[in-house]
Design a protein around this motif. Structure first.
Motif, PDB file in Angstrom:
ATOM      1  N   GLU A  30       2.763  -1.990   6.766  1.00 24.54           N
ATOM      2  CA  GLU A  30       1.555  -1.177   6.602  1.00 24.54           C
ATOM      3  C   GLU A  30       0.880  -1.467   5.262  1.00 24.54           C
ATOM      4  OE1 GLU A  30       2.160   2.988   7.222  1.00 24.54           O
ATOM      5  OE2 GLU A  30       2.995   2.672   9.219  1.00 24.54           O
ATOM      6  N   ARG A  90      -0.822  -4.827   5.565  1.00 23.48           N
ATOM      7  CA  ARG A  90      -2.068  -4.681   6.330  1.00 23.48           C
ATOM      8  C   ARG A  90      -3.140  -4.005   5.480  1.00 23.48           C
ATOM      9  NH1 ARG A  90       1.174  -3.364  10.875  1.00 23.48           N
ATOM     10  NH2 ARG A  90       0.934  -1.163  10.359  1.00 23.48           N
ATOM     11  N   SER A  91      -2.740  -3.007   4.734  1.00 25.69           N
ATOM     12  CA  SER A  91      -3.698  -2.304   3.868  1.00 25.69           C
ATOM     13  C   SER A  91      -4.240  -3.236   2.794  1.00 25.69           C
ATOM     14  CB  SER A  91      -3.041  -1.093   3.206  1.00 25.69           C
ATOM     15  OG  SER A  91      -2.693  -0.135   4.165  1.00 25.69           O
ATOM     16  N   GLN A 124      -6.685  -5.571   4.506  1.00 28.99           N
ATOM     17  CA  GLN A 124      -7.938  -4.870   4.796  1.00 28.99           C
ATOM     18  C   GLN A 124      -8.746  -4.666   3.517  1.00 28.99           C
ATOM     19  OE1 GLN A 124      -6.691  -1.317   6.811  1.00 28.99           O
ATOM     20  NE2 GLN A 124      -6.536  -2.327   8.820  1.00 28.99           N
ATOM     21  N   ALA A 125      -8.047  -4.329   2.433  1.00 26.90           N
ATOM     22  CA  ALA A 125      -8.729  -4.146   1.152  1.00 26.90           C
ATOM     23  C   ALA A 125      -9.349  -5.467   0.688  1.00 26.90           C
ATOM     24  CB  ALA A 125      -7.759  -3.605   0.100  1.00 26.90           C
TER      25      ALA A 125
END
Length: 190
Positions: free
Chosen positions: A15, A18-19, A22-23
């Motif tokens: 997670e 993924r964060s 995405q950032a």
């Protein structure tokens, strides 16, 4: 240890990864957006400068044309005054030729008659020359102001055709010299 055994740590790491991804995508998108907005702002600034210059050039060109028209009117009036005074001087000279000297006139009377003729003709001739010079001065001012208006309009056309800032700056320098350097018009000697 139990969370690690249970698999929550691995899920948390995924997670977080993924964060972070995405950032990173969000940051890249924001950078592109900022670059696009920066280009838009630069284009707006360039357009605003060109519009301001165009309006300024048009305004000053109109001012120079208006002054040239006013000087043309003034020159026309001075030309009429010059012609009128020249005709009056010639008529006065002809009329004075027919003023007889009385045979019984004394020397002071003869001197007074000649002196008054010379003074009247001298003043008339001087006034004619003075009006002629004012005509030439008004025509000179008209030509100079018309030249300045034309130079500003030419400047506007050349700057629109210029490809880069260096060419525009060179055009600006030459146009400024052309507008504000005193140029001979042919109406005045000096």
């Amino acid at each position: 240890y139990l969370a690690y055994q249970h698999g929550d740590v691995q899920r948390n790491i995924e997670e977080l990864t993924r964060s972070v991804e995405q950032a990173a995508l969000l940051v890249d998108g924001t950078k592109k957006n900022i670059e696009q907005k920066g280009e838009e702002i630069t284009n707006i600034i360039v357009t605003a400068r060109e519009a301001a210059a165009s309006v300024g050039v048009a305004h000053f060109s109109a001012d120079f044309n208006a002054e040239a028209d006013a000087q043309d009117d003034s020159a026309g009036n001075w030309l009429k005054a010059t012609a009128g005074l020249a005709i009056a001087t010639v008529v006065a000279a002809i009329l004075m030729a027919f003023i007889p000297i009385m045979p019984e006139a004394t020397t002071p009377q003869v001197i007074q008659l000649f002196t008054s003729k010379i003074v009247i003709l001298g003043l008339s001739f001087t006034a004619t020359i003075w009006c002629g010079r004012l005509y030439k001065s008004a025509r000179h001012q008209s030509v100079i102001n018309r030249h300045r208006a034309n130079a500003l309009r030419t400047f506007q056309a050349f700057t629109k055709a210029a490809s880069d800032d260096a060419a525009r700056n060179a055009i600006l320098m030459e146009t400024t010299k052309s507008i504000f350097v005193i140029t001979p018009s042919g109406y005045l000697e000096n």
